[in-house]
Design a protein around this motif. Structure first.
Motif, short mmCIF file in Angstrom:
data_model
loop_
_atom_site.label_atom_id
_atom_site.label_comp_id
_atom_site.label_asym_id
_atom_site.label_seq_id
_atom_site.Cartn_x
_atom_site.Cartn_y
_atom_site.Cartn_z
N LEU A 70 0.83 -1.19 0.00
CA LEU A 70 0.00 0.00 0.00
C LEU A 70 0.87 1.25 0.00
O LEU A 70 0.58 2.23 -0.69
CB LEU A 70 -0.92 -0.01 1.23
CG LEU A 70 -1.79 1.23 1.42
CD1 LEU A 70 -2.76 1.42 0.26
CD2 LEU A 70 -2.56 1.15 2.74
N TYR A 103 2.09 1.85 -3.37
CA TYR A 103 1.01 2.38 -4.21
C TYR A 103 0.88 3.90 -4.02
O TYR A 103 0.75 4.66 -4.97
CB TYR A 103 -0.29 1.69 -3.83
CG TYR A 103 -1.50 2.13 -4.63
CD1 TYR A 103 -1.90 1.42 -5.76
CD2 TYR A 103 -2.24 3.24 -4.26
CE1 TYR A 103 -3.00 1.82 -6.49
CE2 TYR A 103 -3.34 3.65 -4.98
CZ TYR A 103 -3.73 2.93 -6.10
OH TYR A 103 -4.82 3.34 -6.83
N ASP A 120 -7.84 3.75 3.58
CA ASP A 120 -8.49 3.67 2.28
C ASP A 120 -8.88 5.06 1.78
O ASP A 120 -9.24 5.21 0.61
CB ASP A 120 -9.73 2.77 2.35
CG ASP A 120 -10.72 3.23 3.40
OD1 ASP A 120 -10.28 3.73 4.45
OD2 ASP A 120 -11.94 3.08 3.18
N ARG A 168 -10.81 7.34 -2.72
CA ARG A 168 -10.61 6.23 -1.79
C ARG A 168 -10.44 4.93 -2.57
O ARG A 168 -10.75 4.85 -3.77
CB ARG A 168 -11.75 6.13 -0.80
CG ARG A 168 -13.12 5.94 -1.38
CD ARG A 168 -14.20 6.15 -0.31
NE ARG A 168 -15.54 6.08 -0.86
CZ ARG A 168 -16.32 5.01 -0.82
NH1 ARG A 168 -15.87 3.90 -0.25
NH2 ARG A 168 -17.53 5.03 -1.34
N LEU A 169 -9.91 3.94 -1.88
CA LEU A 169 -9.74 2.61 -2.44
C LEU A 169 -10.93 1.75 -2.04
O LEU A 169 -11.32 1.73 -0.86
CB LEU A 169 -8.44 1.99 -1.93
CG LEU A 169 -7.14 2.64 -2.42
CD1 LEU A 169 -5.94 2.08 -1.67
CD2 LEU A 169 -6.96 2.41 -3.91
N GLU A 210 -7.67 -0.25 -14.98
CA GLU A 210 -7.26 0.47 -13.77
C GLU A 210 -5.82 0.96 -13.90
O GLU A 210 -5.49 2.07 -13.47
CB GLU A 210 -7.39 -0.45 -12.54
CG GLU A 210 -7.09 0.21 -11.21
CD GLU A 210 -8.18 1.15 -10.73
OE1 GLU A 210 -7.92 1.90 -9.77
OE2 GLU A 210 -9.28 1.14 -11.32
N LEU A 235 -8.10 -3.85 -5.71
CA LEU A 235 -8.56 -2.56 -5.19
C LEU A 235 -8.53 -1.54 -6.32
O LEU A 235 -7.54 -1.42 -7.04
CB LEU A 235 -7.65 -2.10 -4.05
CG LEU A 235 -7.84 -2.93 -2.78
CD1 LEU A 235 -6.53 -3.10 -2.05
CD2 LEU A 235 -8.88 -2.30 -1.88
N ARG A 236 -9.61 -0.83 -6.48
CA ARG A 236 -9.68 0.20 -7.51
C ARG A 236 -9.90 1.56 -6.86
O ARG A 236 -10.38 1.66 -5.74
CB ARG A 236 -10.80 -0.10 -8.50
CG ARG A 236 -12.19 -0.10 -7.92
CD ARG A 236 -13.25 -0.33 -9.00
NE ARG A 236 -14.58 -0.37 -8.42
CZ ARG A 236 -15.31 0.71 -8.14
NH1 ARG A 236 -14.82 1.92 -8.36
NH2 ARG A 236 -16.52 0.57 -7.62
N ARG A 237 -9.54 2.60 -7.59
CA ARG A 237 -9.73 3.96 -7.11
C ARG A 237 -11.16 4.40 -7.37
O ARG A 237 -11.73 4.10 -8.41
CB ARG A 237 -8.77 4.91 -7.82
CG ARG A 237 -7.32 4.74 -7.46
CD ARG A 237 -6.94 5.50 -6.21
NE ARG A 237 -6.74 6.91 -6.48
CZ ARG A 237 -5.60 7.43 -6.92
NH1 ARG A 237 -4.55 6.65 -7.14
NH2 ARG A 237 -5.50 8.71 -7.13
#
Length: 836
Positions: free
Chosen positions: A18, A21, A60, A67-68, A85, A191-193
């Motif tokens: 994370l 990321y 998140d 947010r994720l 993504e 996980l997407r934005r």
């Protein structure tokens, strides 16, 4: 553009990747992560399982307002979704099975565990992945990785096994620091934005301990769990890694190195436990060293910046005392909240009555009161008034109707009351109190108060007043050595910490029926009232006659929980009321306020065969109770103490304690000193703090003399002598001259001071003598002129009845010890011999 190596390593796979990321887009990622890191553990899960939350802020939520969120898809659609993504944001986090990753030592084995990867590129050859995780798995050591996976390999790694273990499910749900339910199992997940509006405020359901309290709990948990603690070894490793990272970013290599020793100590201790040689001392020493280290860093930060560190997020908030009731009223409006004689109110009815009565309080002053005195005893309107005062943000100050008016007037002045509520139970001194009270009096005598049980046209309800964690919830007045009562305030934070600890211990649940045998001026009433009202249970208020006939009251009210002083057991036995199996509904019985004997436990459990028994202990200054010893149902498993009393158990994990000798050095048998979130902020009169607190550096204590601010670092001196026997604390009596008489705390010096007022009395000593029924009686011994008992009785008439000596004994001289101190033991022995 691909990155060749992960930048963040050594953290859990979640946080490492994370961080990777976030780092490529948001400056200050390392500092933001370090500020978020905390130690928090959930302790109310079934089967003794723990859950961990490593971040105080919801990770998140992204710095740009996005947010994720979780995303899932069918295996054939995954690559297209990931590529979309990747085009939008240049990277994507995916959830894989660690046993399916070629660089993992768990590959191909049965060690299935969710594992995050950072994907930052795609070519015709496949997907470029980064894995910053570095740690030791059961199968071997795993190192950070940067490389390529084919599309088929990535999708295969993202395809979950039949199911994760319960521990792994909890890790998934709490990965961002708060509760976020993962998607349904069985499909590849990533996980997407999202730029959608922020979701509801994050929450942490359940009972959590943070910071020092969490470390104390983990220490005791690991010691008790032995080999089974291995289930949480990975979680504890993650705790250490996160704290190492936090201190590393802060430039504190010493603290980081200290945390690095935790995983080593845990592995060594668990390996030793498997060989039958548990290392309890090593574990306790390791955790306590980290606790002291964190306290030192927190204190340094407080001196440097004015704050001890980042605040907890809103997921875990201190609740006001009124909120404990109000939450239950919202959740269980139709459940019965209180029964007093024939009066029965549901939560909705009690809530509405408190709102209406708060209107009368507001009208009496033209504003919300600040401190409300309650001169009442076990009346329904008294309990309504308690909640009404809290609703208006007032501090509740219970006044004892058994006190002489002079004592309650003195408390009224010292507490700074601006309103006192009276009713038909206000005692014989009511007329005198009303005539002299310097404050407004809300008269609720007669049946006029019943108007609050139903709505009235045009009745105005004042707005609810919110109070902060450091505001006073109530003030209890106790006996004082100078002849004046001492005001002991408890903050909303003190009480919230207490209720968070005791509610699960006492198994308070909706549907439980809890006794109230205590007057409001005795802090045991808080356990009964808000243990019940904090959970949707029913509070069943015993009148004086009910208390003296506990078996009849328990059966008529179908009680599940009984809370009282132990002397009621002896009283019921004398009445021959403890018939075997006569109280089948009881599930839990708690006794405190005075020593509990094994014989009393045996008598009680024979009559209540389905009850568990808890012996508890706690000074008013540490918010009701701070220990609990649940007596094993098997007599062979019980700790048999040297003085035949039932142990008081151990100090609650959220608190610190130390035993100090007369020179204020640590010992195994000495005065119990306590600090922590239940410790009160100091007496209402600051001068009374002098000598009652001690600063302690781990080696030598120093008495508090009032020349410096009283802080949370100071330890409260309980005045109780305690020692540990067979792993449990055993109460050995008072180190001073404070005693418990029928559950009431009595300062013998206050009685002695009252007797010495007479010009004919030279010396006065008050001692306790065991009566034939096992109760303690007060006897006064004095020198000087021989006086009539009636003359001496007049001197103590201003004291509550339980503080008045049963007998007066004139002596030519008072016996002394070899060091010229009053020989109280000899006096007691002589009085015992005289009464045969």
């Amino acid at each position: 553009m691909t990155t060749t190596e992960p930048r963040f390593t050594g953290l859990s796979c979640y946080t490492s990747n994370l961080a990777g990321y976030l780092d490529s887009e948001f400056p200050g990622t390392a500092e933001r992560l370090a500020a978020s890191m905390r130690v928090a553990v959930r302790t109310d899960l079934p089967g003794g399982r723990l859950a961990f939350s490593h971040h105080r802020y919801p990770l998140d939520r992204l710095p740009d307002g996005g947010r994720l969120v979780w995303a899932t898809g069918l295996a054939g659609e995954v690559e297209a979704e990931l590529e979309a993504e990747l085009r939008r944001h240049g990277r994507v986090l995916v959830v894989t099975d660690n046993a399916a990753l070629p660089w993992s030592p768990a590959v191909g084995g049965s060690g299935h565990a969710p594992h995050w990867l950072l994907v930052d590129d795609r070519t015709a050859a496949g997907w470029h992945v980064l894995d910053g995780f570095q740690g030791v798995l059961p199968e071997g050591e795993q190192h950070p990785y940067a490389g390529w996976l084919t599309g088929a390999d990535l999708v295969a790694a993202m395809t979950p096994p039949p199911g994760w273990s319960p521990v792994q499910d909890l890790r998934n749900a709490l990965v961002f620091g708060h509760w976020l339910t993962p998607p349904l199992p069985g499909r590849p997940c990533w996980l997407r934005r999202s730029s959608a509006a922020t979701a509801a405020e994050p929450v942490l359901p359940g009972r959590w301990r943070t910071g020092d309290a969490a470390l104390a709990y983990l220490r005791d948990f690991v010691v008790a769990a032995g080999e089974t603690a291995a289930e949480h070894l990975e979680d504890l490793w993650a705790v250490a890694q996160h704290q190492m990272f936090r201190h590393g970013v802060a430039g504190d290599p010493e603290a980081a190195a200290a945390w690095a020793g935790l995983p080593r100590a845990l592995r060594f201790a668990l390996d030793s436990a498997r060989r039958g040689r548990p290392r309890h001392t090593l574990l306790r020493t390791t955790f306590d060293h980290l606790r002291h280290l964190e306290r030192d860093r927190s204190a340094a930060a407080l001196r440097r910046t004015g704050t001890a560190g980042p605040p907890e997020g809103s997921a875990m908030q201190i609740r006001s005392l009124y909120d404990w009731f109000q939450t239950s009223a919202r959740q269980h409006p139709e459940s019965v909240a209180i029964e007093v004689d024939s009066d029965v109110l549901t939560y909705a009815e009690l809530w509405a009555a408190a709102e209406r009565l708060s209107g009368a309080m507001h009208a009496a002053l033209g504003r919300a009161p600040l401190r409300v005195g309650l001169l009442t005893s076990r009346s329904l309107v008294g309990y309504i008034a308690y909640l009404a005062a809290l609703r208006l943000g007032a501090t509740v100050v219970p006044l004892n109707p058994a006190n002489p008016a002079e004592r309650n007037l003195a408390i009224t002045a010292e507490a700074g009351l601006d309103l006192t509520m009276i009713d038909d139970t206000s005692g014989d001194g009511l007329a005198d109190y009303r005539a002299k009270a310097p404050v407004a009096v809300l008269n609720l005598t007669g049946d006029g108060w019943r108007r609050f049980l139903a709505p009235e046209p045009g009745q105005e309800i004042p707005p609810q007043v919110q109070r902060g964690p450091d505001d006073f919830a109530y003030i209890i007045f106790t006996s004082g050595t100078t002849g004046r009562p001492k005001g002991v305030p408890a903050t909303h934070a003190n009480v919230s910490e207490f209720l968070t600890e005791v509610i699960p211990r006492y198994r308070f649940l909706p549907g439980c029926r809890v006794s109230q045998t205590f007057e409001m001026c005795f802090d045991g009433s808080i356990l009964a009232m808000f243990g019940a009202w904090g959970t949707g249970a029913t509070l069943c208020v015993a009148q004086r006659g009910d208390v003296l006939a506990p078996v009849r009251f328990i059966n008529s009210r179908r009680l599940t929980h009984w809370l009282s002083v132990p002397s009621l057991i002896s009283f019921a036995k004398r009445l021959r009321a403890l018939v075997p199996e006569s109280m089948p509904t009881l599930r839990l019985s708690s006794f405190g306020g005075e020593p509990l004997s094994i014989e009393q436990v045996e008598d009680w459990t024979a009559a209540a065969p389905n009850t568990a028994v808890i012996n508890c202990y706690g000074p008013t200054e540490t918010t009701v109770i701070v220990t609990a010893y649940e007596v094993p149902s098997d007599p062979a498993a019980r700790v048999e103490s040297s003085n035949r009393s039932v142990p008081i158990g151990d100090i609650y994990p959220r608190l610190d304690h130390v035993l100090l000798d007369a020179d204020l050095r640590p010992c195994d048998d000495g005065e119990l000193c306590i600090r922590g979130p239940q410790r009160f902020p100091g007496y209402l009169e600051a001068a009374q703090n002098i000598g009652r607190f001690v600063a302690f550096d781990g080696v030598q204590g120093r008495l508090y003399d009032g020349t410096e601010p009283l802080t949370a670092e100071h330890w409260y001196r309980t005045g109780d002598r305690v020692r540990r026997e067979s792993g449990e604390l055993v109460h050995q009596g008072r180190i001073d001259h404070q005693v418990k008489v029928r559950g009431n705390r009595v300062e013998l010096g206050e009685i002695e001071a009252a007797l010495r007022v007479h010009p004919g009395v030279v010396e006065a000593v008050v001692v306790t003598v065991a009566a034939a029924d096992g109760e303690l009686d007060l006897h006064a011994v004095y020198t000087g002129a021989a006086l009539a008992d009636g003359e001496l009785t007049t001197l103590v008439r201003h004291l509550p009845p339980y503080m008045r000596p049963r007998a007066f004994h004139h002596r030519v001289e008072i016996p002394l010890t070899e060091v010229d101190k009053v020989d109280r033991k000899r006096l007691t022995s002589e009085l015992l011999a005289a009464q045969g």
